[in-house]
Motif scaffolding. Structure first.
Motif, short mmCIF file in Angstrom:
data_model
loop_
_atom_site.label_atom_id
_atom_site.label_comp_id
_atom_site.label_asym_id
_atom_site.label_seq_id
_atom_site.Cartn_x
_atom_site.Cartn_y
_atom_site.Cartn_z
N VAL A 112 0.85 -1.18 0.00
CA VAL A 112 0.00 0.00 0.00
C VAL A 112 0.89 1.24 0.00
O VAL A 112 1.80 1.34 0.83
CB VAL A 112 -0.94 0.01 1.23
N LYS A 113 0.64 2.15 -0.94
CA LYS A 113 1.41 3.39 -1.05
C LYS A 113 0.48 4.56 -0.80
O LYS A 113 -0.65 4.58 -1.29
CB LYS A 113 2.04 3.52 -2.43
N GLY A 114 0.98 5.54 -0.05
CA GLY A 114 0.19 6.72 0.25
C GLY A 114 1.08 7.92 0.47
O GLY A 114 2.30 7.85 0.31
N PRO A 115 0.49 9.04 0.88
CA PRO A 115 1.27 10.26 1.07
C PRO A 115 2.31 10.17 2.20
O PRO A 115 3.31 10.87 2.18
CB PRO A 115 0.22 11.33 1.38
N LYS A 116 2.09 9.30 3.18
CA LYS A 116 3.03 9.20 4.31
C LYS A 116 4.12 8.16 4.10
O LYS A 116 5.08 8.11 4.86
CB LYS A 116 2.27 8.89 5.59
N GLY A 117 3.95 7.27 3.10
CA GLY A 117 4.97 6.27 2.87
C GLY A 117 4.40 5.01 2.25
O GLY A 117 3.29 5.01 1.72
N THR A 118 5.17 3.93 2.33
CA THR A 118 4.79 2.65 1.76
C THR A 118 4.88 1.57 2.82
O THR A 118 5.86 1.51 3.57
CB THR A 118 5.73 2.29 0.59
N ARG A 119 3.87 0.71 2.88
CA ARG A 119 3.85 -0.42 3.82
C ARG A 119 3.42 -1.67 3.07
O ARG A 119 2.66 -1.60 2.12
CB ARG A 119 2.86 -0.18 4.95
N SER A 120 3.87 -2.82 3.54
CA SER A 120 3.45 -4.08 2.93
C SER A 120 3.17 -5.10 4.02
O SER A 120 3.66 -4.99 5.15
CB SER A 120 4.53 -4.60 1.98
N PHE A 121 2.36 -6.10 3.66
CA PHE A 121 1.97 -7.16 4.58
C PHE A 121 1.83 -8.45 3.81
O PHE A 121 1.25 -8.47 2.72
CB PHE A 121 0.64 -6.80 5.27
#
Length: 177
Positions: free
Chosen positions: A26-35
């Motif tokens: 998931v990418k957004g304005p605050k950064g990128t995270r994955s699961f």
């Protein structure tokens, strides 16, 4: 059946998601995270929503269904708005200050406590008696706040120590003569 798992996770404006196998990024304005989800669930993207479905009716598949949906929702919230824990310090002479990448705490010990701020978390002190922990990873923000609180937990007689902003401390009555 899972009530939480049935609800799709809606992607807010400015957030994009991609699935490859069992990993969602998931990418957004605050950064990128994955699961990476387990093999008991399937993650699909349908329009502007992410759906999680179990691959069977086993107990483990049903357990993972709701948990995986919650983890994906936390990814979306983290990259869009972020997570925040507010803490306050009570006690005479107790205070906090941020110097570079170190949180300096004066908590009544004979020495000052230096807490190294981990990567992925920002700590601010708007007042000397307030600490704000922010980041995009809910688990990391909560763990850092708990580690800070561990240095001086609130005691039940005077209420001195580090507490969360909305925490209620049960107070005890002291000794009587």
């Amino acid at each position: 059946m899972s009530r939480i798992g049935r609800k799709p996770v809606t992607l807010v404006k400015g957030v994009s998601a991609s699935v490859s196998g069992q990993t969602i990024e998931v990418k957004g304005p605050k950064g990128t995270r994955s699961f990476t989800a387990g093999d008991d669930v399937t993650i699909t993207i349908e329009g502007d929503a992410i759906k999680v479905t179990p691959r069977g009716l086993s107990k483990r598949a049903r357990q993972q269904w709701g948990m995986t949906r919650s983890m994906v929702d936390n990814l979306v919230v983290g990259v869009s708005t972020g997570f925040k824990k507010e803490m306050e310090i009570q006690g005479v002479g107790y205070r906090a200050a941020v110097a570079g990448n170190v949180l300096k705490l004066s908590l009544g010990y004979s020495h000052e406590v230096n807490f190294d701020v981990p990567k992925g978390v920002t700590i601010a002190t708007p007042k000397p008696t307030e600490i704000v922990v922010e980041g995009i990873d809910q688990q990391l923000v909560g763990q850092v706040a708990a580690n800070i609180r561990e240095w001086r937990q609130p005691e039940p007689y005077k209420g001195k120590g580090i507490r969360y902003k909305d925490e209620y401390i049960f107070r005890k009555e002291g000794k009587k003569k």
